[in-house]
Design a protein around this motif. Structure first.
Motif, short mmCIF file in Angstrom:
data_model
loop_
_atom_site.label_atom_id
_atom_site.label_comp_id
_atom_site.label_asym_id
_atom_site.label_seq_id
_atom_site.Cartn_x
_atom_site.Cartn_y
_atom_site.Cartn_z
N ASN A 149 0.83 -1.21 0.00
CA ASN A 149 0.00 0.00 0.00
C ASN A 149 0.86 1.26 0.00
N GLU A 150 2.02 1.18 0.65
CA GLU A 150 2.90 2.33 0.76
C GLU A 150 3.70 2.58 -0.52
N LYS A 151 4.09 1.50 -1.20
CA LYS A 151 5.07 1.63 -2.28
C LYS A 151 4.50 1.46 -3.68
N ARG A 152 3.34 0.79 -3.80
CA ARG A 152 2.85 0.44 -5.13
C ARG A 152 1.43 0.95 -5.32
N SER A 153 1.01 1.05 -6.56
CA SER A 153 -0.35 1.48 -6.88
C SER A 153 -1.11 0.27 -7.41
N ASN A 169 -6.73 3.27 2.53
CA ASN A 169 -6.19 3.51 1.20
C ASN A 169 -5.03 4.51 1.28
N ASP A 170 -3.91 4.14 0.70
CA ASP A 170 -2.77 5.05 0.58
C ASP A 170 -2.48 5.20 -0.90
N ASN A 171 -1.50 4.44 -1.41
CA ASN A 171 -1.29 4.41 -2.85
C ASN A 171 -2.18 3.38 -3.52
N CYS A 172 -2.71 2.46 -2.73
CA CYS A 172 -3.54 1.39 -3.27
C CYS A 172 -5.02 1.65 -3.00
#
Length: 359
Positions: A149-153, A169-172
């Motif tokens: 969630n932090e590094k990828r979409s 939800n963060d980047n995901c």
């Protein structure tokens, strides 16, 4: 009348991981593996009944009385959440609560091997986290999903019974589906998940043939899939998955599993001696070509030897991990020896090296 929310709040204050309610006993909490009786009177049958009714309502309570077991989640006013199992024993109601932290630790905080973080970057395949109940599987998985969630979409869909960690939800883009509330069963959720455009799928547990088959199919169709099993090491995990299938299908599943399985993380928790808390010891299996051949050709008994000789690429046996945690000053010598697969060999290793970390 005993107030269950008051009891749960006190268990959180005491850093309890679990709370148990049995008729005829006071509430009992587990703090760093030790069972401790709380300073309350013994719970009556009527009080246990009211606790369940208060948490689930009349309709769910009727379902509980019919099935005699019920899994659900609950929370208290400060936001603390719990996974709960209500059941019957000796014709009276009993409850087991597992505290669910609102804080999802990052992988670096869990003292897991570096390779675990690398597994979150896989494009596809099946990663299985295994261990007995209370071994930290859910926390490891939540932290791995948190890393993605932090590094990828990506689009992440979880199927859980019940939902434990609330993922934001963060980047995901994340959807969490609870069995019984958002879908009927793991198998039914998995039947539809492939039409929901996921990149990453988390299946709370591969608990039967239909769920296991659907989980492997999802991994086979190009998704990254995480799941759990109640097994204690990597080779037993492979055997358990294969044994779920009828004998006539086992050659086929060996071929499928050899192509889709990426890694097995088997873990157990030890009480820390350097400070309050727990630390995981882990066995790591990575599916190299040698491992895939062992699975395909029904030579699973060779997997422990492959793990032992593949430490340079990130594999490790449980005993390697236990020894490492002891030499780092995290765990007790006596417990390390007692819980190793070969206590005599472990004692000899410790005696040879004292407190020095072996090269």
């Amino acid at each position: 009348m005993i107030n269950i929310k008051e009891i749960l709040a006190e268990s959180i204050e005491q850093s309890a991981s679990d709370l148990h309610i049995n008729v005829g006993l006071p509430p009992i909490m587990r703090v760093h593996t030790e069972l401790i009786a709380m300073e309350y009177p013994a719970v009556t049958d009527e009080e246990a009944r009211q606790m369940v009714l208060e948490m689930v309502g009349q309709d769910k309570f009727q379902e509980f009385e019919e099935k005699r077991d019920l899994d659900f989640s609950t929370y208290i006013d400060d936001g603390s959440r719990f996974r709960v199992n209500a059941h019957y024993q000796r014709e009276s109601i009993a409850l087991s609560f597992r505290a669910i932290s609102n804080y999802i630790p990052v992988l670096d905080e869990l003292n897991l091997p570096d390779i675990v973080k690398e597994l979150t970057e896989l494009p596809r395949g099946l990663v299985v986290v295994t261990g007995h109940t209370g071994s930290g599987k859910s926390t490891t998985l939540a932290s791995m999903i948190g890393s993605i969630n932090e590094k990828r979409s990506k689009r992440i869909i979880t199927l859980e019974d019940p939902v434990e960690y609330a993922l934001e939800n963060d980047n995901c883009m994340i959807e969490q589906r609870e069995i019984g509330a958002d879908c009927v069963t793991f198998a039914s959720g998995l039947r539809h998940v492939l039409r929901q455009d996921p990149d990453v799928i988390l299946v709370g547990e591969m608990r039967d043939l239909e769920t296991t088959s659907s989980t492997i199919t999802a991994a086979e169709t190009g998704h990254l899939v995480f799941s759990t099993l109640h097994t204690v090491n990597a080779s037993q995990t492979v055997e358990r998955i294969i044994d779920i299938y009828p004998g006539s299908q086992q050659n086929q599943i060996r071929a499928m599993l050899s192509n889709t399985l990426q890694a097995v993380i088997s873990q157990t928790l030890f009480r820390r001696v350097d400070k309050p808390g727990m630390v995981p010891c882990t066995e790591i299996l990575l599916c190299t070509s040698a491992v895939r051949n062992c699975i395909r050709e029904n030579r699973v008994f060779e997997i422990p030897n492959i793990i032992e000789t593949s430490r340079k690429i990130g594999m490790q046996s449980m005993d390697n991990s236990i020894a490492d945690m002891y030499f780092r000053g995290f765990i007790d010598r006596e417990e390390a020896v007692m819980r190793s697969s070969n206590p005599g060999k472990m004692e000899k290793l410790f005696s040879q090296h004292g407190n020095a970390v072996p090269a």
